[in-house]
Enzyme design. Structure first.
Site, PDB file in Angstrom:
ATOM      1  N   GLY A1636      -4.691 119.885  28.541  1.00  0.00           N
ATOM      2  CA  GLY A1636      -4.182 119.595  27.001  1.00  0.00           C
ATOM      3  C   GLY A1636      -5.456 118.642  26.498  1.00  0.00           C
ATOM      4  N   CYS A1637      -5.346 118.633  25.139  1.00  0.00           N
ATOM      5  CA  CYS A1637      -6.474 117.904  24.548  1.00  0.00           C
ATOM      6  C   CYS A1637      -6.010 116.277  24.810  1.00  0.00           C
ATOM      7  CB  CYS A1637      -6.377 118.056  23.032  1.00  0.00           C
ATOM      8  SG  CYS A1637      -7.059 119.736  22.620  1.00  0.00           S
ATOM      9  N   SER A1638      -7.227 115.740  25.220  1.00  0.00           N
ATOM     10  CA  SER A1638      -7.185 114.088  25.437  1.00  0.00           C
ATOM     11  C   SER A1638      -5.967 113.517  26.415  1.00  0.00           C
ATOM     12  CB  SER A1638      -6.724 113.465  24.066  1.00  0.00           C
ATOM     13  OG  SER A1638      -7.782 113.888  23.206  1.00  0.00           O
TER      14      SER A1638
END
Length: 1751
Positions: A1636-1638
């Site tokens: 997932g993002c970040s």
């Protein structure tokens, strides 16, 4: 009761009380108005008569004065009314009845009990003196006599009123009772004048004139007045002769044959023993006796008259046969003795006859006034009194035996006779003045009188308990009130005795209604006048006694129900309400749990409201009135003497209500000036403390301390303790403890260490006086909980100040739980009231807080955090109930909860936990926003400022500074030294101004440690005591480390300044500092003489300089260190060929040596995490400098220590994060006992030892097993001191270590036109790119893309960002690394060909450098370290920046030689020739190498500052297998769990857990993977996929802990579904791919360690975690993910080049490197995924195992 040989009475023993029931209230017509006697219908049905109240003349002025409890005004008003009465008397138009009514009203308005009201002038004249009426009763009687005289009421009736002459004769015959109070007449002249007027009234009988004349003669003689002042032509002799003539004539003509005798009345109503309804001749005896006494006292002896008096006066006494017997005055002695013998020998026919005999004896004795005839006769009367009382008490039960011949009515008459006898005995005491009063000649006489009266009270009560006749009960109570009213002076013992008796009285009554009436009419209503006259207005003990009196009343007599009934009163009883002053109600309510009604409260004055809240210690602020006239006290006001206390209390309340401190100093100084400076008040040891004063002092000192007015606190306490009433003898112990506690607290805050030592009587070694703080059970059982707590809190201050963990263990761990367990039970098992329970909770908060500090000081971090958590838990819980707390408790709670948060914040900062510190800072800010008190808000904001400064949150820091400055405006900086210093510090004031401020605040700045404390905080070293003289318990010991760190920094600054003075070495920090950099020449046989050291010689020719230096480690070289001094002159080297060298290398080396010695002496275990990092940087810098300017080999232990110091700061947060998440049991927070003290924690020492051991073991294992893959470890950091990029590199297969400090701006130091970028600039640029990237991928942006143009614009912005990131990373490599990028190269140099290259390289230098051309061979000169030469071979000739990289390395070599003495002028060197020659040798080397061996893997340890940089994607590392690790120890722990093999294999045949699109908004991603994931679930056992569903925490935990591989494809890293703490508790989290993002982003916290979800997985035991550094777009990351899954064998591969071959499985580090290429935006998305952990190899069973190697 009996008398002993000394005549001292023994107390009558009280019989067991009998409960009284069925009490009926009769009609008020049944009341007998004389002598307080009530009828009772029978002994079985006790009757309480209602109180009859005559109409009172409306006098609101008097009532209002009573309401205000203003006694002096009341007396003044009475005097005014008396004047008005006198005017009425002279006005013949005023009726006599109206005047009498007004006179009676004056008396009744101040009488104690309503039942004692009088209704006639006769009753007024016959009323007794008490302290309640003594101020006006004589005048009132005199006015009444004047009315009688003027209206001739004694001779003839007027207005149907007539005063019998016998009334006048009664008061004159018994003037010591009815006229004289305290042996004096207030105005004898007026009385004599009045008597002369009576004497002169026409138609007055001779006998009556004789009586008036006798009293005139007596008073003239007694008060030494001249008769001629009244009648000019009359002498004493003439007047006495006239009286003698009248008496002789009376005896000769009117001596009766049968003397007058007193008959026993058959009436039920008995009057006073002085019968006023008899013939005036019956008064002959007392007046004749008085005349006899007067004659004996003059020289005018009339022998004939004396003989008549002695032989002719007869009395009649009923003997045992009830027959008349006449006795002369001289025979009275034998009569008394015979009466006593008859009674005591039991010769009486029955007890009632004995009582009858006693009664008649006393009746006659009292009526004839023989008692005062002579002293011998008085003693006989006292003896008769004592023995009669004994007889009655011993035979009470016999009075219940009813004679068959007696009717019930006769029995009632007998009871009345007995009661009247008791009244006669009371009258006897009054007549002889044998009552407790101020006129008693001696203390013994006073005590005897009080004893006799007490005995009479006891006998009366015994009569009630046995006879069950309520008349005796009422009489006993009235008599007790009478006794109390006649005490010489009220003291606390008298009050205790008074209520002890009343408690017995009331306990004998079960009927609450009757109790209420008794309390209302007989007790409570008496308090008003009792308080006025007994609690003397002019005495400052008055209010003390009144408060104590009412508190005892509440405790002994009043339940809450009765209290409420008393306060509410009776609506129809106006009289009752008038007698309850507001002051009395205020004090009573302050001693109960009943709150005043709104009506009552609003009716109070502001003064009373202040008094109420002060006595209650409530948290209610007093409303601020609109007028300032509230303190215009009248001098006659009851509270006038306390006006300063009330005013101070009010203004202090106003200040507290406003949460202000600006007027606090003025309020305090006003109290000191106007209250504590009063000499009469403060020098009188008899003055006692009152609750108002005590509570005000406590409140004031608490509020001063709360606001850090510590100097003023010490001043107040010093003044208070100089006052006698605050001495230990006169003061309650809790007051002394209170003062000591706050004094010690202020001394500690002001860091007055010497005074603290004196306070505790400290000797060397530190030793506490156990006598003062013993907690043995016998001590605690004798003092209150409040004293216990104060006592223990002082001990806690001592322990905290001296860090005395042994004493804490002894008292609070071993003794307190056994001796006083209730003090550490926070569940209120003893059911204490809120006040005491709150005190216990506040004590436990301080206990846990102190325990936390001690544990932290002892490096026991885990225990410290647990205790801080307990402290916070209690504080926050108590804060929810702050509205019910007392003011002092509220202040303590606010201070405690702020302290609790600060404790926890300090603990978290100590271990470097940025996330947890940030959490508690935010919680603290929430608390601050709810507070209105500026001082704790300021303290908290200062701590928040320190946090934001520490974590480089500049915007937040500026915002907090603004809030701090706003808050500071509300502080009194003149008295709060801490606030002004912090304000100046935060706002960047010059240091000298701060120190001047401290010096100005203290009279003697040397007495405080505060200057040194702030010197240390500002980075300066101070002169502490010598280390050997500072004990472990010394408060100075905790400052040793910071002082040492400051010394190290000062030494570094000194070295920096030394370097700056030299033309050559000033560029040292612009170069590269390398450890190790060079070694000694191979041979030093050929050295020219002119190269020998000559320090004073001018630098005109090249020469060698030989210096022996003492190095900071135990290494002795085989030859001298060599420095070749030669000027260089070019644009890149300083010009100074003809200048003398100013740099003293020996001094610099000595300072560097000192730095390392100081580092060695540091107690690293006690350092905070960021301090460890600072020390690591300083140590690294000093070693690097030594290596850069001396020729020496760095010993391995020094290199290991450098790495270890950095490792400590990296590993500490993770270690404690794991421990705090998994090892702390919930019971630690529920258990109430403080945690036991431990020995000093050795975390750093243990980790340091473990680190060295792991390094050694790892190398040994690698050497023993050649099959294990080789790897390198590279640590990256930015030096906070110099800004250098610090690179440390170590190898798994040898002990070789490299430590490089790279100047990021070194290219510009050589060429001002060169490109460069600082770390700050680079980081800002990177952060901007990441922020714009995250913004463009956000839903708020993508949802607005509607058109083709929108999409085109969006893609352009994305491509631009991708290109910017690519350029930025390229710039990093070119400008920062340049020629040093070979450090990251994973090629292992071939030793054979390297030696050839090295030889050629040294020859090139020999031929090219001016310092070498003329002298010897290369072996005669400094030898560059091999690994530096290897960097040339790691350059790629095909690179576009090859030339600049080569130049960077050449200058690096030249700088090394320069700083080691070979001072070549760079412009004299032909750089092109040098460059070409070296390049040629590089090509030869590469052409000779067929295949180069490489490391299997590179681990990066990236600091928090460098974390967000995608190092894996800089060109040199872009295609290399790399993963990150948080620290060495994490790597070693992971390898230990995986058999020391970095390429651990993980099976993909089963147990694969997948979460796909849990939020349901990534439908494209779901469609791309769902089929493959379903295939996995279907064909691989125990596999599970969760699609479009949010897992609960338990399910999430099962998936990550029970799988071979965990995949998360959604937003973030799954932190939305599980607490990070729950992951950290685990020990075997599966390898995880968080796509997932970040998911791999870390929040930066400056000097504290960063935090992110990826660390939670690693701490939970995951060997490998993949995540994204920033936000990514779904399609690009999906392509990356799909390719990665294929390469590791999770998905089947359609492209054989991507998937694993049948024979080889690739590690995930290689797979991820290749998969990045699948991203459309190779930098913006391709750089985001990184690996943490070891490079696992995933394998399916179909793949045959084959060893993996990298070519």
């Amino acid at each position: 009761m009996s008398t002993n040989s000394n005549g001292i009475l023994r107390k009558v023993t009280m019989n067991k009380p009998v409960a009284v029931t069925d009490i009926n209230v009769p009609n008020k017509d049944n009341v007998i108005k004389n002598n307080n006697i009530r009828n009772s219908s029978s002994t079985n049905n006790i009757v309480l008569d209602s109180i009859y109240c005559m109409p009172i003349i409306n006098n609101e002025a008097l009532y209002q004065l009573q309401k205000l409890h203003s006694c002096n005004k009341l007396e003044l008003s009475i005097k005014t009314q008396l004047s008005q009465v006198i005017q009425l008397i002279t006005n013949k138009n005023t009726s006599t009845s109206q005047i009498i009514l007004q006179i009676l009203n004056i008396y009744n308005i101040t009488i104690i009990n309503k039942s004692d009201h009088i209704f006639s002038l006769e009753e007024l004249l016959l009323s007794d003196y008490t302290k309640l009426n003594s101020s006006y009763l004589f005048t009132l009687k005199l006015v009444s006599l004047q009315l009688i005289l003027q209206r001739k009421l004694h001779l003839s009736p007027q207005d149907n009123l007539q005063i019998q002459p016998s009334i006048l004769l009664t008061i004159l015959a018994n003037d010591k009772r009815y006229l004289i109070f305290q042996n004096t007449i207030p105005n004898a002249k007026n009385l004599i004048k009045l008597l002369f007027h009576f004497y002169s009234v026409p138609n007055t009988s001779l006998l009556l004139k004789f009586y008036f004349g006798v009293k005139i003669l007596q008073y003239l003689l007694d008060y030494n007045l001249d008769i001629k002042n009244f009648i000019k032509h009359l002498s004493i002799k003439d007047f006495l002769s006239l009286l003698s003539t009248i008496l002789k004539k009376e005896f000769k003509t009117n001596i009766p044959k049968t003397p007058f005798k007193r008959q026993l009345s058959s009436s039920n109503n008995f009057t006073s023993s002085i019968n006023t309804n008899t013939n005036i001749r019956s008064f002959l005896n007392p007046f004749v006796i008085q005349l006899y006494s007067s004659i004996k006292n003059t020289d005018q002896n009339d022998l004939e008259l004396l003989e008549i008096i002695e032989n002719k006066i007869f009395i009649t006494i009923y003997d045992k046969d009830v027959t008349n017997s006449n006795y002369s005055l001289n025979q009275i002695t034998s009569l008394i003795d015979s009466t006593f013998v008859d009674i005591t020998n039991g010769t009486s026919s029955n007890h009632w006859k004995s009582i009858n005999l006693i009664f008649n004896t006393w009746n006659i004795l009292l009526s004839n006034n023989f008692i005062n005839f002579n002293s011998q006769l008085l003693k006989l009367h006292l003896k008769l009194f004592d023995n009669n009382l004994v007889f009655i008490n011993q035979n009470i039960d016999q009075f219940l035996i009813i004679d068959e011949n007696l009717t019930v009515e006769s029995q009632k008459i007998n009871f009345n006779l007995l009661l009247t006898l008791l009244i006669n005995l009371k009258d006897f005491l009054l007549l002889i003045k044998n009552i407790p009063s101020t006129n008693s000649s001696s203390s013994n006489q006073y005590q005897l009188a009080n004893k006799r009266l007490s005995n009479l009270i006891s006998v009366s009560f015994n009569c009630f308990t046995i006879l069950k006749d309520l008349q005796f009960f009422n009489f006993a109570i009235d008599l007790e009130l009478f006794r109390f009213a006649h005490l010489k002076a009220i003291n606390l013992n008298d009050i205790d005795e008074f209520f002890s008796n009343f408690k017995k009285f009331l306990n004998s009554i079960e009927n609450d209604s009757f109790k209420l009436k008794i309390i209302n009419y007989k007790i409570f209503n008496s308090l008003f006048l009792l308080s006025i006259f007994n609690f003397t207005l002019n005495s400052l003990n008055s209010l003390t006694n009144l408060i104590y009196f009412i508190s005892k009343l509440k405790a002994n007599c009043l339940s809450n129900n009765l209290t409420k009934l008393i306060i509410d009163g009776e609506e129809d009883n106006v009289y009752l309400k008038h007698f309850k002053s507001d002051l009395m109600i205020c004090i009573l309510l302050s001693n109960s749990n009943i709150k005043p009604t709104e009506q009552i409260y609003n009716s109070w004055s502001i003064q009373l409201k202040i008094l109420y809240h002060t006595l209650c210690n409530t948290n209610i602020m007093i409303p601020i009135p609109t007028t300032t006239t509230i303190f215009n006290f009248d001098k006659n006001d009851y509270l006038y003497n306390y006006r300063q206390l009330i005013k101070t209390t009010y203004y202090l309340n106003v200040e507290m209500e406003k949460h202000s401190t600006l007027n606090l100093s003025a309020i305090t100084n006003s109290l000191l000036e106007h209250w504590f400076s009063l000499e009469d008040l403060n020098n009188d040891p008899s003055i006692r403390l009152i609750n108002l004063e005590i509570n005000l002092i406590k409140m004031l000192i608490s509020y001063l301390s709360f606001n850090n007015f510590d100097k003023l606190v010490l001043k107040v306490i010093s003044i208070i303790e100089s006052i006698p009433r605050y001495s230990k003898k006169n003061t309650k112990s809790n007051v002394i403890l209170f003062l000591n506690y706050y004094r010690l607290n202020s001394l500690i805050n002001l860091k007055l260490f010497d005074q603290i030592d004196i306070f505790f009587n400290i000797t060397s070694p530190l030793q506490l006086s156990i006598d003062s703080i013993s907690i043995k059970d016998e001590n605690f059982s004798s003092i209150s909980i409040s004293n216990n707590i104060l006592h223990l809190k002082i001990i806690l201050l001592y322990i905290s100040h001296y860090n005395d963990s042994k004493l804490f263990q002894s008292i609070f761990i071993e003794n307190l739980p056994n001796n006083n367990p209730h003090l550490i039970q926070t569940n209120n098992s003893l059911k204490l009231n809120n006040n005491k329970y709150t005190d216990i909770l506040l004590f436990n908060i301080q206990l846990y807080s102190t325990s936390s500090k001690i544990h932290l000081n002892n490096n026991n971090i885990l225990e410290s955090i647990v205790e801080s958590n307990r402290c916070l838990k209690l504080s926050i819980g108590l804060l929810k109930h702050k509205d019910i707390l007392q003011q002092i408790q509220r202040l303590d709670l606010i201070k405690s909860i702020i302290s609790s948060y600060l404790n926890m914040i300090h603990c978290q900062i100590h271990i470097g936990s940025g996330k947890d510190t940030d959490f508690y800072i935010k919680e603290l800010l929430k608390l601050v926003n709810s507070l209105k008190d500026p001082t704790p808000v300021f303290v908290a904001l200062c701590e928040v400022f320190n946090f934001y400064k520490l974590t480089d949150q500049l915007n937040m820091k500026d915002l907090i500074i603004e809030k701090i400055n706003q808050t500071f405006k509300f502080l009194d900086s003149k008295n709060n030294i801490c606030s002004i210093i912090n304000y100046m510090y935060i706002n960047g004031f010059d240091h000298s101004k701060i120190f001047n401020c401290i010096s100005t605040f203290f009279n003697n700045s040397n007495e405080t440690f505060l200057i040194k404390y702030w010197s240390l905080k500002l980075g300066k070293s101070v002169n502490l005591l010598d280390n050997s003289s500072i004990s472990n318990n010394s408060p100075l010991e905790k400052h040793q480390n910071i002082n040492t760190i400051n010394k190290i920094n000062e030494l570094y600054k000194k070295i920096e300044n030394q370097l700056e003075t030299d033309t050559h070495f000033r560029n040292l920090f612009d170069s590269v500092l390398i450890t190790p950099s060079c070694s000694y020449p191979v041979s030093s046989k050929i050295l020219p003489h002119n190269l020998m050291n000559n320090k004073n010689q001018s630098l005109t020719t090249p020469k060698r300089k030989i210096i022996n230096s003492s190095l900071p480690y135990s290494y002795t070289p085989n030859c001298n260190s060599i420095f070749l001094d030669s000027p260089r002159s070019s644009s890149m080297t300083p010009r100074g060929k003809n200048k003398r060298q100013e740099f003293d290398k020996s001094s610099a080396l000595n300072n560097l040596n000192q730095i390392n010695l100081l580092v060695k002496k540091l107690d690293l275990n006690s350092l905070k995490n960021y301090e460890l990092n600072e020390i690591a940087c300083l140590y690294s810098l000093s070693v690097s400098l030594i290596s850069s300017i001396t020729i020496s080999s760095i010993p391995p232990h020094v290199q290991n220590r450098m790495d270890c110091l950095y490792e400590l700061s990296r590993y500490m947060p993770m270690y404690y994060d794991k421990i705090l998440s998994s090892s702390i049991k919930k019971s630690l927070y529920t258990d109430i006992s403080p945690l036991p003290m431990k020995n000093m924690g050795q975390f750093v020492t243990n980790i340091e030892n473990q680190f060295i051991k792991n390094i050694s073991n790892n190398t040994t294992i690698m050497n023993e097993s050649s099959a294990l893959p080789k790897y390198s470890i590279i640590a990256l950091d930015i030096c906070p001191i110099t800004g250098h990029l610090i690179i440390s590199k170590s190898f798994s297969y040898n002990n070789k270590k490299l430590h490089i400090r790279i100047s990021l701006d070194r290219a510009r130091s050589r060429d001002l036109d060169a490109n460069s970028i600082s770390f700050k600039q680079f980081k800002n640029e990177l952060d901007t790119i990441i922020k714009l990237n995250n913004d463009t991928t956000s839903l708020s942006v993508t949802s607005k893309i509607k058109t083709k143009e929108d999409r085109k614009s969006w893609w352009k912005q994305r491509h631009d960002l991708d290109k910017k990131l690519q350029d930025l990373l390229l710039q990093l490599e070119i400008t920062w690394l340049s020629g040093l990028k070979g450090i990251f190269d994973d090629t292992i140099i071939d030793e054979k060909y390297f030696n050839e290259f090295k030889l050629k390289f040294n020859n090139i230098l020999q031929q090219s450098l001016p310092t070498r051309k003329q002298f010897g061979t290369p072996s005669n000169f400094v030898q560059i370290e091999d690994w530096i030469i290897e960097l040339f071979l790691k350059l790629d000739i095909s690179d576009h920046d090859f030339y600049s990289a080569m130049e960077d390395l050449i200058y690096l070599v030249l700088d090394i030689l320069l700083f080691h003495g070979e001072e070549n002028a760079y412009d004299e060197i032909d750089m092109n020739v040098l460059h070409i020659a070296i390049e040629e040798q590089i090509k030869k080397y590469h052409s000779a190498i067929i295949q180069q061996e490489k490391y299997a893997h590179t681990f990066l340890i990236v600091s928090s500052a460098c974390h967000s940089i995608p190092w894996e994607n800089i060109p040199i590392l872009k295609n290399k297998p790399i993963s990150r690790i948080p620290s060495y120890q994490v790597l070693f722990d992971t390898l230990h769990l995986n058999s020391e093999n970095i390429f651990t294999e993980i099976s993909l045949d089963s147990n694969i857990s997948i979460i796909l699109n849990p939020h349901g908004d990534l439908m494209g991603t779901e469609s791309r993977f769902i089929d493959d994931f379903n295939e996995i679930v279907e064909h691989r056992s125990s596999s599970y996929v969760l699609v479009r569903r949010k897992p609960d925490e338990a399910q999430f935990i099962r998936m990550i802990s029970n799988s071979n591989l965990f995949l998360y494809i959604g937003h973030g890293g799954g932190e939305q579904f599980v607490h990070a703490k729950e992951i950290k508790k685990l020990n075997s989290v599966a390898p995880s791919l968080l796509l997932g993002c970040s998911s791999a982003s870390m929040k930066y916290y400056g000097k504290l360690e960063p935090t992110g979800i990826i660390y939670s997985y690693l701490l939970g035991g995951s060997p490998m975690v993949i995540g994204n550094l920033w936000d990514v777009t779904d399609k690009d990351i999906d392509r990356f993910s799909k390719d990665l899954f294929e390469r590791i064998g999770l998905f089947p591969s359609n492209n054989k080049s991507t998937g694993p071959s049948e024979n080889v499985c690739y590690p995930i580090s290689e797979a991820i490197t290749n998969s990045r290429r699948e991203c459309h935006l190779r930098y913006l998305n391709g750089c985001a995924p990184i690996i943490y952990g070891i490079p696992l190899i995933f394998r399916k069973s179909s793949n045959k195992k084959e060893n993996f190697s990298i070519s």
